[in-house]
Design a protein around this motif. Structure first.
Motif, PDB file in Angstrom:
ATOM      1  N   TYR A  84       0.824  -1.197   0.000  1.00 30.32           N
ATOM      2  CA  TYR A  84       0.000   0.000   0.000  1.00 30.32           C
ATOM      3  C   TYR A  84       0.867   1.260   0.000  1.00 30.32           C
ATOM      4  CZ  TYR A  84      -3.175   3.597   1.800  1.00 30.32           C
ATOM      5  OH  TYR A  84      -3.883   4.737   1.985  1.00 30.32           O
ATOM      6  N   ALA A  85       1.931   1.259   0.794  1.00 28.01           N
ATOM      7  CA  ALA A  85       2.794   2.430   0.897  1.00 28.01           C
ATOM      8  C   ALA A  85       3.516   2.712  -0.418  1.00 28.01           C
ATOM      9  CB  ALA A  85       3.809   2.252   2.017  1.00 28.01           C
ATOM     10  N   THR A  86       3.903   1.657  -1.149  1.00 24.53           N
ATOM     11  CA  THR A  86       4.590   1.886  -2.422  1.00 24.53           C
ATOM     12  C   THR A  86       3.676   2.538  -3.458  1.00 24.53           C
ATOM     13  OG1 THR A  86       4.047  -0.394  -3.071  1.00 24.53           O
ATOM     14  CG2 THR A  86       6.241   0.015  -2.129  1.00 24.53           C
ATOM     15  N   LEU A 231       7.100   2.190 -11.088  1.00 26.29           N
ATOM     16  CA  LEU A 231       8.546   2.301 -10.879  1.00 26.29           C
ATOM     17  C   LEU A 231       8.899   2.185  -9.403  1.00 26.29           C
ATOM     18  CD1 LEU A 231      11.205   2.845 -12.403  1.00 26.29           C
ATOM     19  CD2 LEU A 231      10.890   5.275 -11.886  1.00 26.29           C
ATOM     20  N   MET A 232       8.099   2.789  -8.536  1.00 24.97           N
ATOM     21  CA  MET A 232       8.343   2.676  -7.100  1.00 24.97           C
ATOM     22  C   MET A 232       8.263   1.218  -6.646  1.00 24.97           C
ATOM     23  SD  MET A 232       8.969   4.087  -4.155  1.00 24.97           S
ATOM     24  CE  MET A 232       8.624   5.851  -4.272  1.00 24.97           C
ATOM     25  N   ARG A 233       7.277   0.490  -7.128  1.00 21.96           N
ATOM     26  CA  ARG A 233       7.150  -0.920  -6.737  1.00 21.96           C
ATOM     27  C   ARG A 233       8.272  -1.765  -7.312  1.00 21.96           C
ATOM     28  NH1 ARG A 233       0.575  -0.691  -6.971  1.00 21.96           N
ATOM     29  NH2 ARG A 233       0.339  -0.284  -4.728  1.00 21.96           N
ATOM     30  N   ARG A 234       8.776  -1.398  -8.469  1.00 23.69           N
ATOM     31  CA  ARG A 234       9.929  -2.109  -9.016  1.00 23.69           C
ATOM     32  C   ARG A 234      11.143  -1.937  -8.106  1.00 23.69           C
ATOM     33  NH1 ARG A 234      12.222  -0.091 -14.631  1.00 23.69           N
ATOM     34  NH2 ARG A 234      10.222  -0.850 -15.451  1.00 23.69           N
ATOM     35  N   GLY A 235      11.245  -0.800  -7.408  1.00 22.26           N
ATOM     36  CA  GLY A 235      12.366  -0.570  -6.510  1.00 22.26           C
ATOM     37  C   GLY A 235      12.321  -1.410  -5.242  1.00 22.26           C
ATOM     38  N   PHE A 236      11.148  -1.950  -4.898  1.00 23.83           N
ATOM     39  CA  PHE A 236      11.019  -2.779  -3.700  1.00 23.83           C
ATOM     40  C   PHE A 236      10.880  -4.258  -4.030  1.00 23.83           C
ATOM     41  CE2 PHE A 236      10.043   1.309  -1.845  1.00 23.83           C
ATOM     42  CZ  PHE A 236      10.545   1.212  -0.553  1.00 23.83           C
TER      43      PHE A 236
END
Length: 275
Positions: A84-86, A231-236
């Motif tokens: 959720y945060a991502t 892109l943010m979720r790809r970073g995690f």
């Protein structure tokens, strides 16, 4: 024939130093506006600037806990608060910073009467302060989740930083354009508020773009926030490829909005300041 005139050496030195002096004056103006923004926006409330950071952190943490009880199986990974945060952090970064920029002229209109203060100074001051605030919020939220929960993720900091920078670029472009539209056409502020309500849903905060029906993906691809969230979720999540993400599209969209906003602000600056 007349001999060519030669400028005095001191005149040449003065002219060459003028752009540097103007840049330094602009830097001092932006710094002063940032300090004024902190004093007027946060200095009068209990906790001051600290509360400006803790309030969104607490809000995101509370929503993460609530949705974690409702949705125990996230679409990615094993931890719903992180999933959720991502999605929420890029959305909040864009919406919060762009909303602040849209009110830059209205907030600093008395100061813009001075020749040394320009509308660009007011916009950059608000952007710097609020973008740094959102970066701090993101750091606290993600650090708290990683410390409290078992997430089993491999973090890619350059990609996470790239997603935050793209969210900031989009906020700068849209916020600058809305700065003109809000001031020139007050009705647009209400219209924009209505348009932003479904953005929380159609920006893939709760879902994965790849899992949507094909006809929806075709439309949602044009939403720049979908690319930033992906892109943010790809970073995690190292297993999440997100081939639909296009950084060039986000930057192009942001640049068009920024250029249009600056052109309109420069063209109608007198009418905006004396409206």
């Amino acid at each position: 024939m007349t001999a060519p005139t030669t400028l005095p050496a001191n005149k040449i030195l003065i002219d060459s130093a003028t752009p540097r002096r103007r840049r330094f004056a602009s830097f001092r103006t932006i710094t002063a506006l940032v300090l004024r923004e902190m004093a007027t926006s946060y200095g009068r409330s209990p906790g001051g600037y600290l509360w400006a950071v803790l309030e969104p952190v607490a809000g995101i943490a509370l929503l993460s806990a609530v949705f974690a009880l409702l949705f125990r199986a996230p679409a990615l990974g094993i931890n719903f608060p992180l999933f959720y945060a991502t999605g929420m952090i890029p959305f909040v970064t864009f919406s919060s910073v762009s909303a602040k920029l849209a009110q830059a002229i209205n907030f600093s209109k008395p100061l813009l009467a001075y020749p040394s203060v320009t509308f660009l100074d007011a916009i950059l001051a608000r952007f710097i302060l609020n973008m740094l605030t959102e970066i701090m919020v993101a750091y606290l939220v993600f650090t708290g989740i990683l410390l409290i929960f078992e997430t089993r993720v491999l973090i890619d900091l350059p990609i996470i930083a790239e997603a935050l920078l793209l969210a900031g670029a989009l906020a700068l472009g849209v916020g600058t354009l809305n700065c003109f539209l809000f001031t020139r056409f007050p009705i647009w502020q209400q219209a924009w508020s209505i348009l932003m309500r479904p953005m929380f849903i159609i920006s893939c905060v709760f879902m994965i773009y790849n899992n949507l029906p094909e006809f929806l993906r075709g439309w949602l691809w044009y939403n720049p926030l979908v690319h930033i969230v992906g892109l943010m979720r790809r970073g995690f999540y190292s297993s999440y490829d997100a081939p639909y993400v296009s950084q060039g599209y986000v930057l192009g969209f942001s640049a068009v909005c920024l250029v249009l906003g600056l052109i309109f602000l420069r063209r109608y600056q007198y009418e905006l300041l004396h409206n």
